[in-house]
Design an enzyme around this catalytic site. Structure first.
Site, mmCIF file in Angstrom:
data_model
loop_
_atom_site.group_PDB
_atom_site.id
_atom_site.type_symbol
_atom_site.label_atom_id
_atom_site.label_comp_id
_atom_site.label_asym_id
_atom_site.label_seq_id
_atom_site.Cartn_x
_atom_site.Cartn_y
_atom_site.Cartn_z
ATOM 1 N N LYS A 106 10.022 34.945 5.048
ATOM 2 C CA LYS A 106 11.015 35.262 4.023
ATOM 3 C C LYS A 106 11.927 36.480 4.512
ATOM 4 O O LYS A 106 11.328 37.118 5.707
ATOM 5 C CB LYS A 106 10.340 36.020 2.848
ATOM 6 C CG LYS A 106 11.239 36.189 1.802
ATOM 7 C CD LYS A 106 11.560 34.556 0.863
ATOM 8 C CE LYS A 106 12.191 34.641 -0.168
ATOM 9 N NZ LYS A 106 12.215 33.350 -0.970
HETATM 10 P P1 NAD Z 1 20.855 34.445 -7.520
HETATM 11 O O1 NAD Z 1 21.229 35.745 -6.735
HETATM 12 O O2 NAD Z 1 21.712 33.319 -7.371
HETATM 13 O O3 NAD Z 1 20.730 34.920 -9.036
HETATM 14 C C1 NAD Z 1 20.074 35.902 -9.528
HETATM 15 C C2 NAD Z 1 20.091 35.983 -11.015
HETATM 16 O O4 NAD Z 1 19.322 37.085 -11.445
HETATM 17 C C3 NAD Z 1 21.517 36.727 -11.333
HETATM 18 O O5 NAD Z 1 22.163 35.971 -12.502
HETATM 19 C C4 NAD Z 1 21.233 38.275 -11.491
HETATM 20 O O6 NAD Z 1 22.459 38.782 -12.295
HETATM 21 C C5 NAD Z 1 20.157 38.107 -12.243
HETATM 22 N N1 NAD Z 1 19.400 39.227 -11.984
HETATM 23 C C6 NAD Z 1 19.144 40.313 -11.190
HETATM 24 N N2 NAD Z 1 18.321 41.287 -11.582
HETATM 25 C C7 NAD Z 1 18.328 40.879 -12.754
HETATM 26 C C8 NAD Z 1 17.558 41.806 -13.819
HETATM 27 N N3 NAD Z 1 16.914 42.842 -13.499
HETATM 28 N N4 NAD Z 1 17.200 41.245 -15.022
HETATM 29 C C9 NAD Z 1 17.872 39.999 -15.486
HETATM 30 N N5 NAD Z 1 18.590 39.510 -14.596
HETATM 31 C C10 NAD Z 1 18.764 39.845 -13.079
HETATM 32 O O7 NAD Z 1 19.292 34.083 -7.096
HETATM 33 P P2 NAD Z 1 18.738 32.729 -7.372
HETATM 34 O O8 NAD Z 1 18.876 32.106 -6.001
HETATM 35 O O9 NAD Z 1 19.064 32.022 -8.445
HETATM 36 O O10 NAD Z 1 17.166 33.383 -7.052
HETATM 37 C C11 NAD Z 1 16.525 33.798 -8.386
HETATM 38 C C12 NAD Z 1 15.060 33.626 -8.177
HETATM 39 O O11 NAD Z 1 14.534 32.406 -7.776
HETATM 40 C C13 NAD Z 1 14.426 34.645 -7.032
HETATM 41 O O12 NAD Z 1 13.148 35.319 -7.516
HETATM 42 C C14 NAD Z 1 14.315 33.611 -5.922
HETATM 43 O O13 NAD Z 1 13.308 34.269 -4.885
HETATM 44 C C15 NAD Z 1 13.875 32.235 -6.826
HETATM 45 N N6 NAD Z 1 14.012 31.197 -5.804
HETATM 46 C C16 NAD Z 1 15.177 30.830 -5.495
HETATM 47 C C17 NAD Z 1 15.413 29.773 -4.736
HETATM 48 C C18 NAD Z 1 16.789 29.210 -4.388
HETATM 49 O O14 NAD Z 1 16.832 28.135 -3.707
HETATM 50 N N7 NAD Z 1 17.755 29.865 -4.623
HETATM 51 C C19 NAD Z 1 14.334 28.901 -4.461
HETATM 52 C C20 NAD Z 1 13.013 29.198 -4.984
HETATM 53 C C21 NAD Z 1 12.844 30.354 -5.480
#
Ligand code: NAD
Length: 417
Positions: A106
């Site tokens: 990561k």
């Molecule tokens: P992103 O940046 O596209 O979206 C994150 C979202 O969370 C945004 O809408 C943001 O406004 C919101 N957010 C941030 N802080 C917040 C809070 N305190 N309360 C409520 N909402 C909040 O990120 P993503 O890629 O969608 O990732 C989200 C989660 O999924 C993370 O934990 C990431 O590690 C996990 N994840 C992502 C992927 C991927 O392919 N993008 C894969 C596996 C896991």
């Protein structure tokens, strides 16, 4: 140091929690408690004002036993060494659980991407890539998008690495746009995988998705795609939260319209017609069948777990639930789909992208989706059967299977020298 981080402590506590059930050599567990390799770099960036700001960047490779490190790159003001190390450990279990030839890694850059211009983001991304160049490579460590990063950041990493090697090397990074040797279906993969897992969990629980109510925390890549896919299956999205606040919409919101609104509103959902502002507690207390935390880690503590009314909790985010909360969810009989299976769709399709880039032979969207479904549904069923057979929670079952596979490979290869 990373060991003190509450999130790292949570990841370690999960690892320790399976000790007495997993039948793994404690000497191997001891090795798995630490990241294999960690790099911390200073990333000086010339800002648009002419001033220089120095950001701190991290890349942690928890395990390289099964293959190159694989894991996202996160841009957030909360990023620290402990968070990145914890996420790298979860990636190891996830890749093992779905049988991908990758170890867990990561990365993160401590910055607030919402305050950076495109030029500043590009300079930060290219300089970060340059600083960690000796530690990455298509057979060493392959990055992907995570919170705060997407196709554009991956394109800059691809370009910076290729400038260094002197030839085009798209397999250095996944999550690129299809036009830049990315794969079709990568952007949607994590959210879709979440929904395939929810379908399986609903089947096991004896209900269908049509007409059910859903709340989604986080409306970025994972949350928005999960909301769109669930809405398409006839679910009502009765609550949505993002960094701009938590909102309820008892009549149900159209996620496609909300997404369009957010795209024109700085990626914030606040102000969308029909959303009623709520506290985080009110949001998680909503009457619903399915809750999807898809924002960030450590969102569901004991208090929130006590409030939840859902039947299925689908962990789109990594590490959203504390150990104490887990016990409460178990007592309440909530079907938890743990992160290492629930959001594995992203790394599965990243694997497909890496394979396609190595072969320079590209698949159709249908091929990508059908292979994603095959791998994630099979992994889900494997975990669920193992849990049912042994009377384990889904979390314990998933962790045992993931950690055991990594431990098996480590044991077979032995300890060097
Ligand atoms: P992103 O940046 O596209 O979206 C994150 C979202 O969370 C945004 O809408 C943001 O406004 C919101 N957010 C941030 N802080 C917040 C809070 N305190 N309360 C409520 N909402 C909040 O990120 P993503 O890629 O969608 O990732 C989200 C989660 O999924 C993370 O934990 C990431 O590690 C996990 N994840 C992502 C992927 C991927 O392919 N993008 C894969 C596996 C896991």
């Amino acid at each position: 140091m990373f060991e003190q981080s509450p999130f790292y402590q949570q990841a370690l506590a999960q690892l320790d929690s399976i000790g007495e059930y997993a039948d793994i050599d404690p000497n191997i567990i001891e090795r798995l408690r630490y990241p294999k390799r960690s790099v911390i770099v200073s990333v000086p960036v010339r800002m648009d004002t002419g001033e220089t700001t120095v950001f701190t960047g991290y890349r942690v490779q928890h395990s390289l036993t099964a293959g190159p490190g694989k894991g996202g790159l996160r841009y957030s003001p909360h990023v620290d060494f402990g968070e990145v190390a914890a996420l790298a450990m979860l990636m190891t279990w996830k890749c093992s659980l779905v049988n991908l030839p990758f170890g867990g890694a990561k990365g993160g850059l401590n910055c607030d991407p919402s305050t950076l211009s495109m030029g500043e983001k590009e300079r930060a991304t290219r300089r970060f890539t340059q600083e960690i160049l000796p530690f990455i490579g298509p057979q060493v460590d392959v990055m992907a998008p995570d919170m705060g990063t997407g196709e554009q950041e991956m394109a800059w990493i691809y370009d910076t690495y290729s400038m260094h090697t002197g030839h085009s090397c798209p397999q250095i990074v996944t999550g690129k746009s299809a036009a830049l040797y990315g794969t079709l279906g990568r952007r949607e993969a994590t959210g879709r995988g979440v929904v395939y897992c929810i379908e399986e969990a609903a089947r096991v629980s004896g209900f269908t998705l049509r007409g059910t109510k859903v709340i989604v925390q986080g409306f970025g890549n994972v949350g928005s795609v999960a909301a769109l896919e669930l809405h398409r299956r006839g679910c009502a999205i009765v609550g949505v939260a993002d960094a701009s606040g938590s909102f309820l919409c008892p009549g149900g919101v159209d996620p496609a319209k909300l997404l369009e609104y957010a795209a024109n509103n700085g990626h914030r959902i606040e102000g969308f017609e029909g959303l009623e502002q709520a506290t985080k507690e009110e949001f998680f207390s909503a009457e619903c069948d399915i809750a999807v935390p898809a924002a960030m880690e450590r969102q569901i503590d004991e208090k929130i777990a006590g409030l939840l009314k859902c039947r299925i909790l689908a962990e789109g985010a990594n590490g959203p639930t504390s150990m104490e909360a887990d016990r409460i969810l178990d007592d309440k009989g909530i079907f938890v789909i743990p992160d290492i299976i629930c959001n594995a769709g992203g790394v599965i399709v990243s694997y497909f992208e890496w394979v396609q880039d190595i072969q320079m032979f590209f698949w159709t969207a249908e091929e990508v989706d059908s292979r994603l479904q095959q791998l994630i549904r099979r992994a889900f069923v494997g975990v669920q059967h193992f849990a049912a057979r042994n009377g384990y929670s889904m979390r314990r079952a998933a962790l045992i299977l993931g950690v055991r596979e990594t431990a098996r490979e480590k044991a077979a290869r032995g300890l060097f020298p």
